[in-house]
Motif scaffolding. Sequence first.
Motif, PDB file in Angstrom:
ATOM      1  N   SER A 123       0.828  -1.199   0.000  1.00 31.67           N
ATOM      2  CA  SER A 123       0.000   0.000   0.000  1.00 31.67           C
ATOM      3  C   SER A 123       0.863   1.249   0.000  1.00 31.67           C
ATOM      4  O   SER A 123       1.958   1.264   0.560  1.00 31.67           O
ATOM      5  CB  SER A 123      -0.910  -0.004   1.241  1.00 31.67           C
ATOM      6  OG  SER A 123      -1.580   1.227   1.399  1.00 31.67           O
ATOM      7  N   SER A 124       0.351   2.288  -0.638  1.00 35.27           N
ATOM      8  CA  SER A 124       1.034   3.586  -0.600  1.00 35.27           C
ATOM      9  C   SER A 124       0.736   4.338   0.685  1.00 35.27           C
ATOM     10  O   SER A 124       1.330   5.381   0.953  1.00 35.27           O
ATOM     11  CB  SER A 124       0.602   4.444  -1.802  1.00 35.27           C
ATOM     12  OG  SER A 124       1.045   3.872  -3.011  1.00 35.27           O
ATOM     13  N   PHE A 125      -0.200   3.828   1.472  1.00 35.13           N
ATOM     14  CA  PHE A 125      -0.610   4.477   2.711  1.00 35.13           C
ATOM     15  C   PHE A 125      -0.212   3.629   3.916  1.00 35.13           C
ATOM     16  O   PHE A 125       0.070   2.441   3.785  1.00 35.13           O
ATOM     17  CB  PHE A 125      -2.120   4.728   2.702  1.00 35.13           C
ATOM     18  CG  PHE A 125      -2.564   5.625   1.590  1.00 35.13           C
ATOM     19  CD1 PHE A 125      -2.522   7.001   1.722  1.00 35.13           C
ATOM     20  CD2 PHE A 125      -2.991   5.095   0.386  1.00 35.13           C
ATOM     21  CE1 PHE A 125      -2.914   7.830   0.687  1.00 35.13           C
ATOM     22  CE2 PHE A 125      -3.382   5.908  -0.662  1.00 35.13           C
ATOM     23  CZ  PHE A 125      -3.337   7.288  -0.515  1.00 35.13           C
ATOM     24  N   LYS A 126      -0.210   4.223   5.061  1.00 31.76           N
ATOM     25  CA  LYS A 126       0.191   3.530   6.269  1.00 31.76           C
ATOM     26  C   LYS A 126      -0.978   2.747   6.863  1.00 31.76           C
ATOM     27  O   LYS A 126      -2.131   2.901   6.466  1.00 31.76           O
ATOM     28  CB  LYS A 126       0.727   4.528   7.297  1.00 31.76           C
ATOM     29  CG  LYS A 126       1.941   5.313   6.815  1.00 31.76           C
ATOM     30  CD  LYS A 126       3.098   4.404   6.426  1.00 31.76           C
ATOM     31  CE  LYS A 126       4.326   5.197   6.012  1.00 31.76           C
ATOM     32  NZ  LYS A 126       5.436   4.307   5.575  1.00 31.76           N
ATOM     33  N   SER A 127      -0.654   1.916   7.826  1.00 33.70           N
ATOM     34  CA  SER A 127      -1.685   1.178   8.539  1.00 33.70           C
ATOM     35  C   SER A 127      -2.510   2.141   9.382  1.00 33.70           C
ATOM     36  O   SER A 127      -2.078   3.247   9.699  1.00 33.70           O
ATOM     37  CB  SER A 127      -1.052   0.099   9.414  1.00 33.70           C
ATOM     38  OG  SER A 127      -0.095   0.674  10.281  1.00 33.70           O
ATOM     39  N   ASP A 128      -3.697   1.692   9.768  1.00 33.61           N
ATOM     40  CA  ASP A 128      -4.654   2.529  10.483  1.00 33.61           C
ATOM     41  C   ASP A 128      -5.097   1.805  11.752  1.00 33.61           C
ATOM     42  O   ASP A 128      -5.606   0.688  11.670  1.00 33.61           O
ATOM     43  CB  ASP A 128      -5.856   2.802   9.575  1.00 33.61           C
ATOM     44  CG  ASP A 128      -6.896   3.719  10.205  1.00 33.61           C
ATOM     45  OD1 ASP A 128      -6.786   4.028  11.399  1.00 33.61           O
ATOM     46  OD2 ASP A 128      -7.833   4.108   9.484  1.00 33.61           O
ATOM     47  N   LEU A 134      -5.147  -5.000   9.621  1.00 36.95           N
ATOM     48  CA  LEU A 134      -4.465  -4.636   8.378  1.00 36.95           C
ATOM     49  C   LEU A 134      -3.071  -4.097   8.681  1.00 36.95           C
ATOM     50  O   LEU A 134      -2.913  -3.082   9.358  1.00 36.95           O
ATOM     51  CB  LEU A 134      -5.256  -3.576   7.606  1.00 36.95           C
ATOM     52  CG  LEU A 134      -4.521  -2.927   6.415  1.00 36.95           C
ATOM     53  CD1 LEU A 134      -4.221  -3.952   5.326  1.00 36.95           C
ATOM     54  CD2 LEU A 134      -5.324  -1.753   5.842  1.00 36.95           C
ATOM     55  N   ALA A 135      -2.067  -4.783   8.158  1.00 40.80           N
ATOM     56  CA  ALA A 135      -0.690  -4.292   8.194  1.00 40.80           C
ATOM     57  C   ALA A 135      -0.277  -3.996   6.758  1.00 40.80           C
ATOM     58  O   ALA A 135      -0.655  -4.716   5.829  1.00 40.80           O
ATOM     59  CB  ALA A 135       0.246  -5.327   8.807  1.00 40.80           C
ATOM     60  N   THR A 136       0.461  -2.917   6.549  1.00 41.34           N
ATOM     61  CA  THR A 136       0.847  -2.507   5.203  1.00 41.34           C
ATOM     62  C   THR A 136       2.358  -2.626   5.016  1.00 41.34           C
ATOM     63  O   THR A 136       3.139  -2.622   5.967  1.00 41.34           O
ATOM     64  CB  THR A 136       0.417  -1.058   4.931  1.00 41.34           C
ATOM     65  OG1 THR A 136       0.992  -0.192   5.922  1.00 41.34           O
ATOM     66  CG2 THR A 136      -1.103  -0.934   4.965  1.00 41.34           C
ATOM     67  N   PHE A 137       2.751  -2.729   3.752  1.00 38.37           N
ATOM     68  CA  PHE A 137       4.175  -2.798   3.413  1.00 38.37           C
ATOM     69  C   PHE A 137       4.354  -2.201   2.027  1.00 38.37           C
ATOM     70  O   PHE A 137       3.403  -1.999   1.273  1.00 38.37           O
ATOM     71  CB  PHE A 137       4.667  -4.260   3.420  1.00 38.37           C
ATOM     72  CG  PHE A 137       4.114  -5.105   2.302  1.00 38.37           C
ATOM     73  CD1 PHE A 137       4.753  -5.166   1.073  1.00 38.37           C
ATOM     74  CD2 PHE A 137       2.938  -5.831   2.472  1.00 38.37           C
ATOM     75  CE1 PHE A 137       4.236  -5.927   0.030  1.00 38.37           C
ATOM     76  CE2 PHE A 137       2.421  -6.598   1.449  1.00 38.37           C
ATOM     77  CZ  PHE A 137       3.063  -6.644   0.219  1.00 38.37           C
ATOM     78  N   ASP A 138       5.572  -1.926   1.670  1.00 38.88           N
ATOM     79  CA  ASP A 138       5.967  -1.737   0.285  1.00 38.88           C
ATOM     80  C   ASP A 138       7.453  -2.010   0.199  1.00 38.88           C
ATOM     81  O   ASP A 138       8.083  -2.341   1.206  1.00 38.88           O
ATOM     82  CB  ASP A 138       5.575  -0.365  -0.273  1.00 38.88           C
ATOM     83  CG  ASP A 138       6.081   0.794   0.559  1.00 38.88           C
ATOM     84  OD1 ASP A 138       7.101   0.616   1.242  1.00 38.88           O
ATOM     85  OD2 ASP A 138       5.469   1.876   0.541  1.00 38.88           O
ATOM     86  N   ASN A 139       7.991  -1.934  -1.002  1.00 43.40           N
ATOM     87  CA  ASN A 139       9.386  -2.360  -1.164  1.00 43.40           C
ATOM     88  C   ASN A 139      10.349  -1.194  -0.943  1.00 43.40           C
ATOM     89  O   ASN A 139      10.761  -0.515  -1.871  1.00 43.40           O
ATOM     90  CB  ASN A 139       9.619  -3.006  -2.533  1.00 43.40           C
ATOM     91  CG  ASN A 139       9.266  -2.115  -3.697  1.00 43.40           C
ATOM     92  OD1 ASN A 139       8.345  -1.306  -3.625  1.00 43.40           O
ATOM     93  ND2 ASN A 139       9.998  -2.255  -4.785  1.00 43.40           N
ATOM     94  N   TYR A 140      10.709  -1.014   0.291  1.00 45.20           N
ATOM     95  CA  TYR A 140      11.719  -0.013   0.646  1.00 45.20           C
ATOM     96  C   TYR A 140      13.113  -0.585   0.361  1.00 45.20           C
ATOM     97  O   TYR A 140      13.870  -0.902   1.280  1.00 45.20           O
ATOM     98  CB  TYR A 140      11.592   0.362   2.120  1.00 45.20           C
ATOM     99  CG  TYR A 140      10.505   1.360   2.423  1.00 45.20           C
ATOM    100  CD1 TYR A 140      10.740   2.737   2.338  1.00 45.20           C
ATOM    101  CD2 TYR A 140       9.236   0.941   2.803  1.00 45.20           C
ATOM    102  CE1 TYR A 140       9.752   3.652   2.618  1.00 45.20           C
ATOM    103  CE2 TYR A 140       8.232   1.865   3.100  1.00 45.20           C
ATOM    104  CZ  TYR A 140       8.488   3.211   3.000  1.00 45.20           C
ATOM    105  OH  TYR A 140       7.501   4.123   3.285  1.00 45.20           O
ATOM    106  N   ILE A 141      13.442  -0.728  -0.914  1.00 46.69           N
ATOM    107  CA  ILE A 141      14.746  -1.293  -1.270  1.00 46.69           C
ATOM    108  C   ILE A 141      15.668  -0.203  -1.816  1.00 46.69           C
ATOM    109  O   ILE A 141      16.505  -0.443  -2.671  1.00 46.69           O
ATOM    110  CB  ILE A 141      14.614  -2.465  -2.258  1.00 46.69           C
ATOM    111  CG1 ILE A 141      14.009  -2.018  -3.593  1.00 46.69           C
ATOM    112  CG2 ILE A 141      13.763  -3.570  -1.650  1.00 46.69           C
ATOM    113  CD1 ILE A 141      14.118  -3.092  -4.681  1.00 46.69           C
ATOM    114  N   GLN A 142      15.481   1.007  -1.281  1.00 46.85           N
ATOM    115  CA  GLN A 142      16.319   2.123  -1.728  1.00 46.85           C
ATOM    116  C   GLN A 142      17.795   1.874  -1.441  1.00 46.85           C
ATOM    117  O   GLN A 142      18.655   2.396  -2.158  1.00 46.85           O
ATOM    118  CB  GLN A 142      15.859   3.435  -1.078  1.00 46.85           C
ATOM    119  CG  GLN A 142      16.027   3.520   0.422  1.00 46.85           C
ATOM    120  CD  GLN A 142      14.952   2.779   1.204  1.00 46.85           C
ATOM    121  OE1 GLN A 142      13.890   2.476   0.657  1.00 46.85           O
ATOM    122  NE2 GLN A 142      15.205   2.496   2.460  1.00 46.85           N
ATOM    123  N   ASP A 143      18.099   1.076  -0.420  1.00 48.39           N
ATOM    124  CA  ASP A 143      19.504   0.778  -0.112  1.00 48.39           C
ATOM    125  C   ASP A 143      20.180   0.080  -1.295  1.00 48.39           C
ATOM    126  O   ASP A 143      21.257   0.476  -1.751  1.00 48.39           O
ATOM    127  CB  ASP A 143      19.603  -0.125   1.126  1.00 48.39           C
ATOM    128  CG  ASP A 143      19.045   0.527   2.372  1.00 48.39           C
ATOM    129  OD1 ASP A 143      19.123   1.766   2.488  1.00 48.39           O
ATOM    130  OD2 ASP A 143      18.518  -0.203   3.233  1.00 48.39           O
TER     131      ASP A 143
END
Length: 338
Positions: A123-128, A134-143
């Motif tokens: 999701s582009s949005f955070k959990s509420d 509902l837990a959200t994630f995305d691919n924080y692979i900027q490293d």
Amino acid sequence: MSTSKISRRGLLGAGLAAGAVATLPLGARAASHGGKLKVAGIYTVPVEQQWVSRIHIAALAAQERGEIEYTFSENTANTDYPRVMREYAEGGNDLIIGEIFGVEAEAREVIPDYPDTAFLMGSSFKSDPALPNLATFDNYIQDAAYLSGIIAGAMTETGNIGMVGGFPIPEVNRLMHAFMAGAKEMNPDIKFQVSFIGSWFDPPKAKETAFAMIENGADLLYAERFGVSDAAKEKGILAIGNVIDTQPDYPDTVVASAIWHFEPTLDTAIAKVKAGEFAAEDYGIYSFMKEGGCSLAPYGTFEGKIPAAAVEMVDAKTAAIKSGDYMVEINDAEPKSS
């Protein structure tokens, strides 16, 4: 392995057998089927697509270990997504995984109706807190994207890099910015051509976009989408991969790739569901390199062909990222051409 691939229209009958367990608290159902969690994946594209393939592979690995029973539905249209969520929930699945980027509001209307089902959604949005299941994630692979940029900056000869993405959403934007920052470590004067094709899976369009960039002077391409590396291969230039390692398919073209490992994200969710501790949390941290969520692919066929200064910088930055001494900037703004 008993993974089943279910069409997005073939689930309606599954809810009939779920009534006896539908009211059990999160995690309690696992005891009713041999300690294994029932996990369902809902994907809007084929499981071969880069991003989704990493989720699928992690789920298959968990099933192989005997922790879950896994089924999935691919090519689910956004208009069908809420219905498929309901069918899987009513079918007695403990954990539903997938991606709701294009159906945020509709999906979040479904989730409260199934408080005994855990949802782990890209999701582009955070959990509420109002949606505790509902837990959200995305691919924080900027490293890893940053490290691949260092390699790109060392390999381009014209200082002109083409970048083809799907959509200018945070999940894509932050990787492009990190890649650009890495490239500028080697050459601060590098120019970038940035374009988005408006699709997550349209290799012909991505390829044509890449061809245009090559005609405009790019001698290296950032392949955020399938099709870009094909253009690079045909024109005899280099490419940098994203999310998966495509060098085996393009041994003379793909120099390096930023790899996403979804296993830390999924394994954490599985453990929390089993322990009855699943809650509204941001799982993005589990994609960070220090958590094992991403890496730079081996150089493979390009071993020894990358300038030593770049390899040394990658090694030093990798160590600093893992130790916490260096933080790659997270920039979610839409990147622009130079």
